[in-house]
Design a protein around this motif. Structure first.
Motif, mmCIF file in Angstrom:
data_model
loop_
_atom_site.group_PDB
_atom_site.id
_atom_site.type_symbol
_atom_site.label_atom_id
_atom_site.label_comp_id
_atom_site.label_asym_id
_atom_site.label_seq_id
_atom_site.Cartn_x
_atom_site.Cartn_y
_atom_site.Cartn_z
ATOM 1 N N LEU A 179 152.266 -5.244 56.481
ATOM 2 C CA LEU A 179 152.227 -3.780 56.546
ATOM 3 C C LEU A 179 153.379 -3.202 57.362
ATOM 4 N N LEU A 180 153.922 -3.979 58.282
ATOM 5 C CA LEU A 180 154.998 -3.485 59.138
ATOM 6 C C LEU A 180 156.354 -3.456 58.431
ATOM 7 N N ARG A 181 156.448 -4.072 57.258
ATOM 8 C CA ARG A 181 157.706 -4.078 56.520
ATOM 9 C C ARG A 181 157.835 -2.825 55.665
ATOM 10 N N ASP A 182 159.077 -2.536 55.213
ATOM 11 C CA ASP A 182 159.281 -1.466 54.235
ATOM 12 C C ASP A 182 158.761 -1.922 52.880
ATOM 13 N N HIS A 183 158.264 -0.970 52.095
ATOM 14 C CA HIS A 183 157.682 -1.318 50.803
ATOM 15 C C HIS A 183 158.237 -0.435 49.690
ATOM 16 N N ARG A 184 158.297 -1.047 48.509
ATOM 17 C CA ARG A 184 158.775 -0.324 47.333
ATOM 18 C C ARG A 184 157.791 0.770 46.942
ATOM 19 N N GLN A 185 158.331 1.911 46.530
ATOM 20 C CA GLN A 185 157.522 3.003 45.995
ATOM 21 C C GLN A 185 157.602 2.963 44.463
ATOM 22 N N TRP A 186 156.490 2.681 43.816
ATOM 23 C CA TRP A 186 156.454 2.609 42.360
ATOM 24 C C TRP A 186 156.250 4.005 41.776
ATOM 25 N N VAL A 187 156.985 4.288 40.716
ATOM 26 C CA VAL A 187 156.782 5.521 39.954
ATOM 27 C C VAL A 187 156.075 5.131 38.659
ATOM 28 N N VAL A 188 154.865 5.649 38.467
ATOM 29 C CA VAL A 188 154.047 5.226 37.332
ATOM 30 C C VAL A 188 153.378 6.421 36.667
ATOM 31 N N GLU A 189 153.043 6.235 35.404
ATOM 32 C CA GLU A 189 152.206 7.173 34.665
ATOM 33 C C GLU A 189 150.843 6.517 34.504
ATOM 34 N N VAL A 190 149.813 7.207 34.966
ATOM 35 C CA VAL A 190 148.463 6.648 34.939
ATOM 36 C C VAL A 190 147.608 7.461 33.970
ATOM 37 N N GLN A 191 147.070 6.778 32.966
ATOM 38 C CA GLN A 191 146.185 7.414 31.992
ATOM 39 C C GLN A 191 144.776 6.868 32.191
ATOM 40 N N HIS A 192 143.815 7.755 32.423
ATOM 41 C CA HIS A 192 142.444 7.326 32.658
ATOM 42 C C HIS A 192 141.482 8.357 32.085
ATOM 43 N N ASP A 193 140.198 8.233 32.407
ATOM 44 C CA ASP A 193 139.167 9.080 31.807
ATOM 45 C C ASP A 193 139.401 10.572 32.047
ATOM 46 N N GLN A 194 140.061 10.896 33.160
ATOM 47 C CA GLN A 194 140.246 12.295 33.537
ATOM 48 C C GLN A 194 141.571 12.886 33.065
ATOM 49 N N GLY A 195 142.400 12.091 32.398
ATOM 50 C CA GLY A 195 143.663 12.605 31.886
ATOM 51 C C GLY A 195 144.838 11.702 32.220
ATOM 52 N N VAL A 196 146.032 12.298 32.246
ATOM 53 C CA VAL A 196 147.267 11.559 32.511
ATOM 54 C C VAL A 196 147.955 12.196 33.711
ATOM 55 N N GLU A 197 148.425 11.358 34.627
ATOM 56 C CA GLU A 197 149.145 11.876 35.781
ATOM 57 C C GLU A 197 150.313 10.957 36.130
ATOM 58 N N ARG A 198 151.350 11.559 36.683
ATOM 59 C CA ARG A 198 152.501 10.793 37.147
ATOM 60 C C ARG A 198 152.434 10.736 38.667
ATOM 61 N N VAL A 199 152.531 9.514 39.217
ATOM 62 C CA VAL A 199 152.389 9.357 40.656
ATOM 63 C C VAL A 199 153.469 8.434 41.200
ATOM 64 N N GLN A 200 153.726 8.595 42.477
ATOM 65 C CA GLN A 200 154.576 7.671 43.224
ATOM 66 C C GLN A 200 153.691 7.002 44.261
ATOM 67 N N THR A 201 153.715 5.687 44.304
ATOM 68 C CA THR A 201 152.764 4.976 45.149
ATOM 69 C C THR A 201 153.301 3.605 45.557
ATOM 70 N N PRO A 202 152.942 3.140 46.751
ATOM 71 C CA PRO A 202 153.274 1.765 47.114
ATOM 72 C C PRO A 202 152.250 0.766 46.599
ATOM 73 N N SER A 203 151.091 1.261 46.119
ATOM 74 C CA SER A 203 150.036 0.322 45.741
ATOM 75 C C SER A 203 148.977 0.976 44.866
ATOM 76 N N ILE A 204 148.591 0.266 43.805
ATOM 77 C CA ILE A 204 147.427 0.634 42.993
ATOM 78 C C ILE A 204 146.462 -0.537 43.033
ATOM 79 N N PHE A 205 145.242 -0.252 43.444
ATOM 80 C CA PHE A 205 144.208 -1.274 43.615
ATOM 81 C C PHE A 205 143.039 -0.940 42.693
ATOM 82 N N VAL A 206 142.535 -1.933 41.965
ATOM 83 C CA VAL A 206 141.379 -1.737 41.087
ATOM 84 C C VAL A 206 140.284 -2.708 41.518
#
Length: 315
Positions: A179-206
Motif C-alpha cells: 500500500l505504501l508504493r505508488d499504484h497505477r490508475q486504471w481507466v475503465v468502462e464498467v457496464q452493470h445492472d444500473q447502467g454504464v459508467e467510466r471510472v478511474q480507479t486503482p482497484s476493482i474488487f468483486v
C-alpha cells in the motif's frame, strides 16, 4: 444430484499438497488417514508433487470420483481449492474441504472446522449444500476476483511468505508495504445492472464470500448470501495516505461508510479497459491466485452451483 446427503459408502478422492514433503502437510495427511481408516471409509490421496501439476491432479481426482460415484476432497487453502473447483464444477460431483490455508474463507463461510481432524470427521456425516460460484470470464471463484491493487498485494504477499513463512502477521505486513508504493490508475468502462459508467480507479474488487464482505463492513454481503448476486467494490482515485486509511477502515469493518469507495451488488458486470494493456492482457487475482486474462472482463454468477459437503450441524 437429487439426494441431499452423500452415500455412506461413497469413496473420498483427496487432492493434497502432502507431496511437497513439508512436516505440516505430512502430519495433516496422517490425521486425515486416521479419521477415514477408523471409519472404514474408502479413500485415496492424489498428491500434488509440483504446483504446476495442480490442474492435472484436479482432473484426475474428478475423473476418479465420477467413475466411483464418490466425492472430491481438497486438503489445502483457498488457492488450491479454487483450482480443483474449476474441474469439479461442470460435473456436479460432491466437493469437500479440509482447510490448510492462511485465511480459509471458503471453509469458514460454511462452518467447516479449521482443525484437520475435525474437518475430516465432519465429511463422514456431511450434507450436500448448493453453493454459489462466481465467474470472471471462464474462471470460477468462491471468494473474490479483482484487478489492479489486489493482484499486486498477492504477489508481494507470496514473496514475503517464501522468505518469512506462511503466517497472518507476514501477510498483513506485506500488505502494508504494498500500500505504501505508488499504484497505477486504471481507466475503465464498467457496464452493470444500473447502467454504464467510466471510472478511474486503482482497484476493482468483486466479492462472492459473504463472510469476507461482512468483515469489511459491506451491506452487499446479504445480496451475495441470499440473492444470487456478486458484490463490486470500486476504489476512487486516492493518495497513498487515503489508501492506508481505507485499509484501516476495512480492517475495522467500516468500509460501507467510506465515500472514497463505490460498492454495489450485481448479476453481471463487464469491465472494458480504456487505458493501455500489455500483450498478455490484464493481471487478475482469483481466490488468492494470479492469472492473465484478455479484456473485457465479465463477472457473473455461474449457472450451476458447487455441491459442497457441509457439516451436518450447519444444515
Amino acid at each position: 444430484m437429487a439426494d441431499s446427503v452423500l452415500s455412506p459408502d461413497a469413496p473420498f478422492h483427496i487432492v493434497s499438497n502432502a507431496g511437497s514433503g513439508s512436516k505440516d502437510a505430512h502430519e495433516a495427511r496422517q490425521q486425515i488417514e486416521a479419521v477415514f481408516a477408523a471409519a472404514r471409509r474408502e479413500h485415496e490421496f492424489i498428491l500434488i508433487e509440483n504446483p504446476e501439476q495442480l490442474q492435472a491432479v484436479a482432473k484426475k481426482a474428478v475423473e476418479a470420483a465420477t467413475a466411483s460415484g464418490g466425492a472430491v476432497v481438497v486438503a489445502g487453502g483457498d488457492g488450491t481449492i479454487n483450482a480443483v473447483v474449476q474441474a469439479v464444477l461442470p460435473t456436479r460431483r460432491p466437493f469437500g474441504i479440509i482447510p490448510q490455508g492462511t485465511f480459509n474463507y471458503s471453509s469458514r463461510a460454511h462452518g467447516i472446522p479449521l482443525d484437520t481432524t475435525a474437518a475430516a470427521t465432519s465429511l463422514l456425516t456431511a450434507w450436500l449444500k448448493p453453493v454459489q460460484v462466481g465467474l470472471v470470464n471462464d474462471r470460477a471463484f468462491l471468494v473474490n476476483a479483482s484487478l489492479g491493487l489486489y493482484p499486486e498485494l498477492l504477489q508481494d504477499r507470496e514473496a514475503y511468505k517464501r522468505q518469512y513463512g506462511r503466517h497472518r502477521s507476514v501477510a498483513l505486513w506485506s500488505g502494508l508495504m504494498t500500500l505504501l508504493r505508488d499504484h497505477r490508475q486504471w481507466v475503465v468502462e464498467v457496464q452493470h445492472d444500473q447502467g454504464v459508467e467510466r471510472v478511474q480507479t486503482p482497484s476493482i474488487f468483486v466479492g462472492n464470500n459473504a463472510l469476507q464482505l461482512e468483515q469489511v463492513g459491506l451491506d452487499e454481503a446479504e445480496d451475495v448470501r441470499h440473492r444470487r448476486r456478486l458484490a463490486a467494490v470500486i476504489v476512487k482515485p486516492v493518495t497513498t495516505a487515503q489508501l492506508l486509511w481505507l485499509a484501516m477502515r476495512g480492517m475495522l469493518g467500516q468500509l460501507e461508510e467510506e465515500e472514497r469507495v463505490r460498492d454495489f451488488s450485481f448479476e453481471r458486470m463487464t469491465v472494458r479497459v480504456l487505458s493501455s494493456v500489455g500483450r498478455r492482457g490484464i493481471k487478475v487475482a482469483v481466490d488468492g491466485e494470479i492469472f492473465w486474462c484478455r479484456p473485457p472482463l465479465t463477472f457473473q454468477v455461474a449457472p450451476q452451483p458447487l455441491m459442497l459437503l457441509a457439516p451436518a450441524v450447519e444444515r
